[in-house]
Structure formats: C-alpha cells, structure tokens
Motif scaffolding. Structure first.
Motif, PDB file in Angstrom:
ATOM      1  N   ASP A 142      54.028  14.768 -11.169  1.00 26.56           N
ATOM      2  CA  ASP A 142      55.166  15.676 -10.953  1.00 26.56           C
ATOM      3  C   ASP A 142      56.634  14.913 -11.111  1.00 26.56           C
ATOM      4  OD1 ASP A 142      53.446  17.655 -10.370  1.00 26.56           O
ATOM      5  OD2 ASP A 142      53.683  17.501  -8.371  1.00 26.56           O
ATOM      6  N   VAL A 143      56.752  13.832 -10.725  1.00 32.47           N
ATOM      7  CA  VAL A 143      57.889  13.113 -10.605  1.00 32.47           C
ATOM      8  C   VAL A 143      58.196  12.658 -12.090  1.00 32.47           C
ATOM      9  CG1 VAL A 143      59.192  10.744 -10.139  1.00 32.47           C
ATOM     10  CG2 VAL A 143      57.691  12.238  -8.455  1.00 32.47           C
ATOM     11  N   LEU A 144      57.194  12.112 -13.004  1.00 35.45           N
ATOM     12  CA  LEU A 144      57.294  11.796 -14.384  1.00 35.45           C
ATOM     13  C   LEU A 144      58.038  12.925 -15.176  1.00 35.45           C
ATOM     14  CD1 LEU A 144      56.503   9.398 -16.498  1.00 35.45           C
ATOM     15  CD2 LEU A 144      54.592  10.629 -16.859  1.00 35.45           C
ATOM     16  N   ASP A 145      58.981  12.701 -15.962  1.00 37.51           N
ATOM     17  CA  ASP A 145      59.681  13.733 -16.751  1.00 37.51           C
ATOM     18  C   ASP A 145      58.599  14.472 -17.786  1.00 37.51           C
ATOM     19  OD1 ASP A 145      60.832  14.436 -19.768  1.00 37.51           O
ATOM     20  OD2 ASP A 145      62.352  14.288 -18.428  1.00 37.51           O
ATOM     21  N   ASP A 146      58.757  15.686 -17.780  1.00 33.07           N
ATOM     22  CA  ASP A 146      57.642  16.439 -18.335  1.00 33.07           C
ATOM     23  C   ASP A 146      57.421  16.442 -19.803  1.00 33.07           C
ATOM     24  OD1 ASP A 146      59.763  17.825 -19.051  1.00 33.07           O
ATOM     25  OD2 ASP A 146      59.479  19.738 -17.951  1.00 33.07           O
ATOM     26  N   LYS A 147      58.113  15.635 -20.495  1.00 30.22           N
ATOM     27  CA  LYS A 147      58.300  15.405 -21.949  1.00 30.22           C
ATOM     28  C   LYS A 147      57.603  13.876 -22.091  1.00 30.22           C
ATOM     29  CE  LYS A 147      59.829  19.505 -22.835  1.00 30.22           C
ATOM     30  NZ  LYS A 147      58.999  20.472 -23.407  1.00 30.22           N
ATOM     31  N   ALA A 148      57.444  13.187 -21.192  1.00 32.01           N
ATOM     32  CA  ALA A 148      57.197  11.716 -21.381  1.00 32.01           C
ATOM     33  C   ALA A 148      55.690  11.634 -22.031  1.00 32.01           C
ATOM     34  CB  ALA A 148      57.172  11.056 -19.802  1.00 32.01           C
ATOM     35  N   LEU A 149      54.792  12.528 -22.070  1.00 31.73           N
ATOM     36  CA  LEU A 149      53.610  12.160 -22.476  1.00 31.73           C
ATOM     37  C   LEU A 149      53.178  13.167 -23.902  1.00 31.73           C
ATOM     38  CD1 LEU A 149      51.437  12.095 -19.503  1.00 31.73           C
ATOM     39  CD2 LEU A 149      52.677  10.226 -20.382  1.00 31.73           C
ATOM     40  N   VAL A 150      54.441  13.658 -24.233  1.00 32.32           N
ATOM     41  CA  VAL A 150      54.214  14.587 -25.556  1.00 32.32           C
ATOM     42  C   VAL A 150      53.599  13.549 -26.711  1.00 32.32           C
ATOM     43  CG1 VAL A 150      55.122  16.000 -27.196  1.00 32.32           C
ATOM     44  CG2 VAL A 150      56.058  16.531 -24.746  1.00 32.32           C
ATOM     45  N   GLY A 151      52.425  14.117 -27.247  1.00 37.76           N
ATOM     46  CA  GLY A 151      51.783  13.422 -28.340  1.00 37.76           C
ATOM     47  C   GLY A 151      51.425  11.955 -28.015  1.00 37.76           C
ATOM     48  N   LYS A 152      51.374  11.617 -26.721  1.00 35.71           N
ATOM     49  CA  LYS A 152      50.775  10.306 -26.517  1.00 35.71           C
ATOM     50  C   LYS A 152      49.190  10.423 -26.091  1.00 35.71           C
ATOM     51  CE  LYS A 152      53.237   8.214 -23.428  1.00 35.71           C
ATOM     52  NZ  LYS A 152      54.343   7.351 -24.246  1.00 35.71           N
ATOM     53  N   PRO A 153      48.558   9.266 -26.580  1.00 32.45           N
ATOM     54  CA  PRO A 153      47.097   9.287 -26.707  1.00 32.45           C
ATOM     55  C   PRO A 153      46.852   8.832 -25.047  1.00 32.45           C
ATOM     56  CG  PRO A 153      47.642   7.908 -28.528  1.00 32.45           C
ATOM     57  CD  PRO A 153      49.107   8.303 -27.612  1.00 32.45           C
ATOM     58  N   VAL A 154      45.788   9.455 -24.384  1.00 32.97           N
ATOM     59  CA  VAL A 154      45.442   9.403 -23.146  1.00 32.97           C
ATOM     60  C   VAL A 154      44.081   9.508 -22.935  1.00 32.97           C
ATOM     61  CG1 VAL A 154      45.690  10.475 -20.823  1.00 32.97           C
ATOM     62  CG2 VAL A 154      47.636  10.434 -22.375  1.00 32.97           C
ATOM     63  N   LEU A 155      43.383   8.408 -22.278  1.00 32.48           N
ATOM     64  CA  LEU A 155      42.095   8.555 -21.663  1.00 32.48           C
ATOM     65  C   LEU A 155      42.052   8.802 -20.366  1.00 32.48           C
ATOM     66  CD1 LEU A 155      39.506   5.321 -22.705  1.00 32.48           C
ATOM     67  CD2 LEU A 155      39.466   6.834 -20.533  1.00 32.48           C
ATOM     68  N   ALA A 197      49.725  15.933 -23.775  1.00 30.51           N
ATOM     69  CA  ALA A 197      49.227  14.552 -24.241  1.00 30.51           C
ATOM     70  C   ALA A 197      48.006  14.922 -25.293  1.00 30.51           C
ATOM     71  CB  ALA A 197      48.845  13.915 -23.161  1.00 30.51           C
ATOM     72  N   VAL A 198      47.555  13.958 -25.940  1.00 34.59           N
ATOM     73  CA  VAL A 198      46.670  14.179 -26.852  1.00 34.59           C
ATOM     74  C   VAL A 198      45.347  13.270 -25.941  1.00 34.59           C
ATOM     75  CG1 VAL A 198      45.671  13.399 -29.011  1.00 34.59           C
ATOM     76  CG2 VAL A 198      48.018  13.987 -28.856  1.00 34.59           C
ATOM     77  N   VAL A 199      44.606  13.829 -25.179  1.00 33.72           N
ATOM     78  CA  VAL A 199      43.400  13.465 -24.524  1.00 33.72           C
ATOM     79  C   VAL A 199      42.085  13.134 -25.341  1.00 33.72           C
ATOM     80  CG1 VAL A 199      41.974  13.784 -22.445  1.00 33.72           C
ATOM     81  CG2 VAL A 199      44.444  14.766 -22.415  1.00 33.72           C
ATOM     82  N   ALA A 233      34.723   5.885 -25.158  1.00 29.96           N
ATOM     83  CA  ALA A 233      36.347   6.376 -24.599  1.00 29.96           C
ATOM     84  C   ALA A 233      37.128   5.476 -25.154  1.00 29.96           C
ATOM     85  CB  ALA A 233      36.511   6.733 -23.312  1.00 29.96           C
ATOM     86  N   ALA A 234      36.746   4.032 -24.910  1.00 31.83           N
ATOM     87  CA  ALA A 234      37.929   3.090 -25.584  1.00 31.83           C
ATOM     88  C   ALA A 234      38.253   3.160 -27.133  1.00 31.83           C
ATOM     89  CB  ALA A 234      37.458   1.843 -25.200  1.00 31.83           C
ATOM     90  N   THR A 235      37.021   3.579 -27.670  1.00 38.37           N
ATOM     91  CA  THR A 235      36.989   3.596 -29.195  1.00 38.37           C
ATOM     92  C   THR A 235      37.859   4.634 -29.837  1.00 38.37           C
ATOM     93  OG1 THR A 235      34.902   2.531 -29.301  1.00 38.37           O
ATOM     94  CG2 THR A 235      35.561   3.837 -31.467  1.00 38.37           C
ATOM     95  N   GLU A 236      37.574   5.674 -29.014  1.00 40.54           N
ATOM     96  CA  GLU A 236      38.410   6.903 -29.347  1.00 40.54           C
ATOM     97  C   GLU A 236      39.931   6.766 -29.090  1.00 40.54           C
ATOM     98  OE1 GLU A 236      34.788  10.008 -28.284  1.00 40.54           O
ATOM     99  OE2 GLU A 236      36.464   9.999 -26.923  1.00 40.54           O
ATOM    100  N   LEU A 237      40.321   6.080 -28.089  1.00 37.61           N
ATOM    101  CA  LEU A 237      41.520   5.762 -27.823  1.00 37.61           C
ATOM    102  C   LEU A 237      42.360   5.026 -28.905  1.00 37.61           C
ATOM    103  CD1 LEU A 237      44.068   6.475 -25.613  1.00 37.61           C
ATOM    104  CD2 LEU A 237      43.428   4.359 -24.423  1.00 37.61           C
ATOM    105  N   ALA A 238      41.325   4.000 -29.166  1.00 37.01           N
ATOM    106  CA  ALA A 238      41.986   2.842 -30.315  1.00 37.01           C
ATOM    107  C   ALA A 238      42.202   3.725 -31.348  1.00 37.01           C
ATOM    108  CB  ALA A 238      40.871   1.672 -30.333  1.00 37.01           C
ATOM    109  N   ALA A 256      50.178   4.443 -25.129  1.00 41.12           N
ATOM    110  CA  ALA A 256      48.800   5.026 -24.843  1.00 41.12           C
ATOM    111  C   ALA A 256      48.737   4.945 -23.420  1.00 41.12           C
ATOM    112  CB  ALA A 256      47.681   4.523 -25.647  1.00 41.12           C
ATOM    113  N   LEU A 257      47.991   5.655 -22.588  1.00 42.38           N
ATOM    114  CA  LEU A 257      47.729   5.702 -21.243  1.00 42.38           C
ATOM    115  C   LEU A 257      46.473   6.002 -20.971  1.00 42.38           C
ATOM    116  CD1 LEU A 257      49.124   6.189 -18.415  1.00 42.38           C
ATOM    117  CD2 LEU A 257      49.037   8.505 -18.907  1.00 42.38           C
ATOM    118  N   ILE A 258      46.017   5.044 -19.709  1.00 39.23           N
ATOM    119  CA  ILE A 258      44.604   5.228 -19.111  1.00 39.23           C
ATOM    120  C   ILE A 258      45.032   5.737 -17.794  1.00 39.23           C
ATOM    121  CG2 ILE A 258      42.759   4.068 -18.420  1.00 39.23           C
ATOM    122  CD1 ILE A 258      42.921   2.046 -20.467  1.00 39.23           C
ATOM    123  N   ALA A 259      44.432   6.925 -17.397  1.00 37.71           N
ATOM    124  CA  ALA A 259      44.910   7.562 -16.117  1.00 37.71           C
ATOM    125  C   ALA A 259      43.611   7.808 -15.323  1.00 37.71           C
ATOM    126  CB  ALA A 259      45.601   8.739 -16.203  1.00 37.71           C
TER     127      ALA A 259
END
Length: 202
Positions: free
Chosen positions: A101-114, A141-143, A169-174, A80-83
């Motif tokens: 922009d530098v991160l691969d554009d597929k790196a966050l596919v389906g990843k939970p993000v807050l 990503a899944v925000v 927000a933390a509860t939702e990410l968890a 998961a990611l907190i940005a």
C-alpha cells in the motif's frame, strides 16, 4: 552482462520464521540458477517486521522515514522481486499488504515477481492464486506461473517436493530476468500438489 538485483520481501512476524525460511530457499534457488547461467546478481533481503512502525507512520503521515525510503527505493530499482507472506484469515498478512500500500503503485510495472506463502495447513495454499496473484496483477507486475506455498508439513518428509517447486519457480524467474525463452515445457499447475485424500485427513 550487468549485475541483476533481486529484492526479497518477507513478512514473517517472528525471528526465525517459516516465512523467512521459504524466502531464503527461493532466493537461494534463484541465485543458483543465475550463477549457472553466469549472470552476476545481488540479492537484498527485506524483513518487513523491522520496518513495521515506519510503515504505519508512512501510512498516517504520507512521508517515509529515511530507512523506509531506502527500502522502497531498493524494491523499485530491483530487476526482480521475491515476495513471501504468512497466511492470516485466508489471505496475506496485514504487514505484507501495508508495504505494498505504501509502495508507489507504478513501482512494479513490468517487474518479474515470484510469489510465495506459508501456513499451518495445505488448505490455505490457494491464497497464492485468489489473493496474492490478483494483488500483483493490479500492480502490473509479471508474476511467474509457479507460485510456492509451504505448509508446516512441507518442512518434514515432503521437503523434496518443496525444493522441486522452488527450483521450478526460480527457473521461471531467471528466464524473465535474463529475457530468455522458458527452460521447461508446459507447466502443470497441479504437479506436486497435495493429494485430495491427504487434505481430507486434516
């Protein structure tokens, strides 16, 4: 249960910064929530200001340095990611955008993000919805529903409201990390918002 890794990307330009302060508060809320559920976790904080030159060089040459490659791999492999970004010109900062922009554009596919943002005034709070959320939607990503904005005034008498939003927000990410049903009922996106008359005061 296997250990979950949460990457925390913060784009504050000073040290210390309110952006890092918000990132730490969100990370602590996620840590506490996962601990309550007995979920092993590892939190890795990434200060983008420490990699600013490498990010620029990567954009110009197409090749990351060894240290930047390690950071990109950490974010890519995280569960998961907190940005969190400061607000500049009604949007996320250039440094924040440069990283994604530098991160691969597929790196966050389906990843939970807050997502979170900081700014001098409450008037910039919609940066979360009209700038940050579309960016992560594009990256597939899944925000989480609750985004957290902290104005300068939120660190004073209104700190309790900020902690409440952070916890929600933390509860939702968890919930996403552990693949469990939402722990709360329907979310009112305007709950804990700043009263309109306060916004008019400037």
């Amino acid at each position: 249960m296997s250990e979950r890794t949460i990457a925390v990307v913060t784009a504050g330009l000073t040290s210390p910064s309110s952006t890092r302060l918000l990132a730490d508060q969100l990370a602590a809320a996620v840590r506490d929530t996962l601990d309550e559920r007995g979920v092993p976790r590892r939190i890795v904080v990434i200060e983008l200001r420490d990699h600013a030159h490498d990010l620029t060089n990567n954009l110009l040459t197409g090749f990351p340095s060894e240290s930047l490659r390690s950071v990109l791999d950490t974010v890519t492999r995280a569960d998961a990611l907190i940005a969190v970004t400061p607000t500049f010109s009604a949007s996320y900062s250039g440094l924040f955008k440069l990283f994604f922009d530098v991160l691969d554009d597929k790196a966050l596919v389906g990843k939970p993000v807050l997502i979170g943002a900081t700014g001098g005034t409450e008037r910039h709070s919609l940066v979360l919805e009209y700038a940050m959320r579309p960016l992560f939607a594009y990256l597939q990503a899944v925000v989480v529903p609750t985004a957290v904005y902290a104005a300068s005034s939120d660190w004073g008498p209104h700190a309790t409201a900020l902690r409440s939003r952070s916890t929600r927000a933390a509860t939702e990410l968890a919930d996403l990390i552990t693949n469990t049903a939402p722990s709360t009922g329907p979310i009112d996106p305007f709950d804990d918002s700043t009263p309109f008359e306060d916004l008019l005061k400037g």
